[in-house]
Motif scaffolding. Structure first.
Motif, PDB file in Angstrom:
ATOM      1  N   GLN A 194      13.010  16.969  15.887  1.00 53.18           N
ATOM      2  CA  GLN A 194      13.139  16.254  17.254  1.00 53.18           C
ATOM      3  C   GLN A 194      13.950  17.258  18.090  1.00 53.18           C
ATOM      4  N   ALA A 215      11.021  19.444  19.249  1.00 51.15           N
ATOM      5  CA  ALA A 215      10.036  18.928  20.028  1.00 51.15           C
ATOM      6  C   ALA A 215      10.587  18.945  21.370  1.00 51.15           C
ATOM      7  N   ALA A 241       8.196  21.979  23.690  1.00 52.55           N
ATOM      8  CA  ALA A 241       7.262  21.125  24.679  1.00 52.55           C
ATOM      9  C   ALA A 241       6.917  22.043  25.704  1.00 52.55           C
ATOM     10  N   ALA A 281       3.870  20.914  19.995  1.00 49.38           N
ATOM     11  CA  ALA A 281       4.451  19.418  19.642  1.00 49.38           C
ATOM     12  C   ALA A 281       4.869  19.785  18.311  1.00 49.38           C
ATOM     13  N   THR A 303       6.418  17.311  15.168  1.00 46.28           N
ATOM     14  CA  THR A 303       6.474  15.920  14.437  1.00 46.28           C
ATOM     15  C   THR A 303       6.942  15.941  13.091  1.00 46.28           C
ATOM     16  N   SER A 339       4.890  13.693  20.110  1.00 50.46           N
ATOM     17  CA  SER A 339       5.805  14.552  19.453  1.00 50.46           C
ATOM     18  C   SER A 339       7.344  14.278  19.816  1.00 50.46           C
ATOM     19  N   GLY A 340       7.936  14.712  18.433  1.00 47.44           N
ATOM     20  CA  GLY A 340       9.258  13.959  18.309  1.00 47.44           C
ATOM     21  C   GLY A 340       9.497  12.891  17.505  1.00 47.44           C
TER      22      GLY A 340
END
Length: 253
Positions: A170, A173, A177, A182, A184, A239-240
C-alpha cells in the motif's frame, strides 16, 4: 507481449501464476531458490516461448538484485512482478512461544522476515527502478495471506511478515503511482498445493475444508486468476487494494 517475473514459481501458487500469464502469451521468468527440477518442470509446462529460469535466495540482498537484473535483461524488461516466494508455515517452521527455544525463535523469525518481507522489498525496489528508468508503466502484485488478519498462533513471524507485506504494497501504491506503476496484494486462505497435500487428508482435511462455508479450500488456479486480473490494465484503479481470496473463511471488518 509482457515480461513477467514470478518469484517462488517452482511449484504451487507460483507455478499456477506463471502458467496463467504464459497462457495469455506473456514471457515468464520462473524464479526458484533450490528446487531446480521443479522449476524446470514449471518452465517446460508453459505454453509459448522465451521463458527463463532464474535462481537465487531472496534472503540475500545481492541475490535479490541479481534476480531482478537477470529477468530484466532476459525478458527485455520486466513489466509485471509477482512477489510469491516465501518461507511457508509447516511443522519445521512452527514457533509458538511455549514450544520453542529462544534461539529457534530468533532463527525462524529472521529467516521469515528476510525472505517474506525484505526479499520481496528488495526485488520490488530493483524491478521498480528498472520500470522507472525505462519510463514504462508496470504492475506489482504481492501474495500475502489471510493469516495477516486472523493471526497465525503457531507461526507468528509468518503472519507478521505477510501483514507487513500488505502494508508495504500500500505504501508503494502511493509512491509509485506517479510513475504509472500499480501495486496490489492478494490474501489467500488455505490453498491446495503439492506442499500441503498431506494436510488435506483425514480429520485435518475436514477441519480445513470446514473453515469455509463452501466446504472446500482454495486452488492455486483461483489465486492465479486474481493475480492476472490485478496485473492487467483494467485493474489500474485497484492499486493499493488487498484482495481477500479465502472463500469467506475469514471476514475482515
Amino acid at each position: 507481449m509482457t515480461g513477467v517475473l514470478v518469484t517462488g514459481a517452482s511449484r504451487g501458487i507460483g507455478r499456477a501464476v506463471a502458467r496463467a500469464f504464459a497462457e495469455q502469451g506473456h514471457r515468464v521468468a520462473v524464479h526458484y531458490a533450490s528446487r531446480v527440477e521443479d522449476a524446470e518442470e514449471t518452465r517446460a509446462s508453459l505454453p509459448g516461448e522465451g521463458h527463463i529460469l532464474v535462481s537465487g535466495d531472496l534472503g540475500d540482498p545481492v541475490a535479490a538484485q541479481r534476480i531482478a537484473d537477470t529477468a530484466e535483461a532476459a525478458l527485455d524488461g520486466v513489466d509485471v512482478l509477482v512477489n510469491n516466494a516465501a518461507v511457508a508455515t509447516s511443522e519445521a517452521t512452527a514457533h509458538a512461544v511455549p514450544e520453542v527455544s529462544y534461539m529457534d525463535w530468533q532463527r525462524i523469525w529472521r529467516r521469515m522476515v528476510d525472505v517474506n518481507l525484505l526479499g520481496a522489498a528488495n526485488v520490488t525496489y530493483c524491478v521498480a527502478r528498472h520500470m522507472i528508468d525505462r519510463g514504462e508503466p508496470g504492475r506489482i502484485v504481492n501474495i500475502g495471506s489471510r493469516g495477516a488478519f486472523r493471526g497465525e498462533p503457531s507461526h507468528p513471524a509468518y503472519g507478521a511478515s505477510k501483514a507487513a507485506l500488505h502494508a508495504f504494497g500500500q505504501s508503494l501504491a502511493v509512491s509509485l503511482a506517479p510513475h504509472g506503476i500499480a501495486v496490489t496484494s492478494v490474501a489467500p486462505g488455505f490453498t491446495a498445493t503439492e506442499r500441503v497435500a498431506d494436510r488435506l487428508t483425514g480429520e485435518s482435511g475436514d477441519v480445513l475444508r470446514g473453515q469455509s462455508p463452501f466446504g472446500r479450500v482454495g486452488t492455486a488456479d483461483e489465486v492465479a486468476a486474481a493475480v492476472v486480473y490485478l496485473a492487467s490494465p483494467a485493474a489500474t484503479w485497484a492499486s493499493g487494494a488487498i484482495l481477500d481470496l479465502n472463500g469467506a473463511s475469514h471476514l475482515r471488518t
